[in-house]
Write a protein that holds these residues in place. Structure first.
Motif, short mmCIF file in Angstrom:
data_model
loop_
_atom_site.label_atom_id
_atom_site.label_comp_id
_atom_site.label_asym_id
_atom_site.label_seq_id
_atom_site.Cartn_x
_atom_site.Cartn_y
_atom_site.Cartn_z
N ASN A 141 5.76 7.42 1.02
CA ASN A 141 7.03 6.81 0.59
C ASN A 141 7.90 7.77 -0.22
N CYS A 198 5.57 12.04 7.23
CA CYS A 198 5.83 12.14 5.79
C CYS A 198 6.50 13.47 5.48
N TYR A 238 3.56 4.64 6.33
CA TYR A 238 4.37 5.64 5.62
C TYR A 238 4.65 5.16 4.19
N VAL A 239 5.08 3.91 4.07
CA VAL A 239 5.39 3.34 2.76
C VAL A 239 4.15 3.33 1.87
N PRO A 271 11.92 7.39 -0.55
CA PRO A 271 11.54 5.99 -0.54
C PRO A 271 12.24 5.15 0.54
N VAL A 272 11.51 4.17 1.01
CA VAL A 272 12.08 3.16 1.92
C VAL A 272 12.58 2.01 1.04
#
Length: 159
Positions: free
Chosen positions: A122, A89, A117-118, A125-126
């Motif tokens: 995030n 992160c 991670y999301v 952002p993804v």
């Protein structure tokens, strides 16, 4: 390898079509599975090469845990995933090339870690998360093995 190349190209086209409508491509972050490394030329390195050949100028980032490939491989077996997610992160947040977000591709446990991670940070952002062989919903059933008599050898059966 020809089919893998075509498949990766197909996925990348999908990512580009859902990305920004600009001359630049949205960056791609890749996370390897257990026992692999970020930069193995026969796996993740090859995937990065295919992406870069297909989308010239794209920025790719392959997640490495530790200081080198040896540590990265060890971490894939023995690392503390909570600490690793926190570290990733921070690394991704500090990468200037990713500040507007990215698409992510995860292989096996790398797909689950990208999902973490999301869910946890995030930031950046993804936009699209693609995973291969990542058991997000667990395994519901175990295959039923035949019973063995006390005299039979299960290894013989498996051969």
């Amino acid at each position: 390898m020809k089919y893998l190349t075509r498949f990766v190209i197909f996925i990348l086209i999908q990512l580009v079509l859902t990305g920004y409508v600009k001359a630049l491509y949205r960056p791609v972050v890749i996370w390897h599975g257990m026992g692999d490394t970020c930069c193995n030329p026969d796996s993740m390195g090859k995937i990065q090469e295919i992406i870069k050949d297909t989308l010239p100028g794209i920025y790719t980032y392959s997640v490495m845990l530790g200081e080198d490939e040896s540590e990265d491989k060890k971490a894939s077996f023995f690392g503390n995933i909570n600490e690793e997610i926190d570290s990733v992160c921070e690394k991704l947040k500090n990468d200037e090339n990713l500040k507007y977000g990215f698409n992510a591709i995860g292989f096996s446990q790398g797909g689950q870690f990208l999902r973490a991670y999301v869910q946890r940070c995030n930031d950046p952002p993804v936009y699209n998360l693609i995973t291969f062989g990542s058991p997000h919903n667990g395994k519901k059933h175990l295959f039923r093995m035949p019973s063995f008599s006390s005299h039979s050898n299960p290894l013989t059966f498996c051969r």
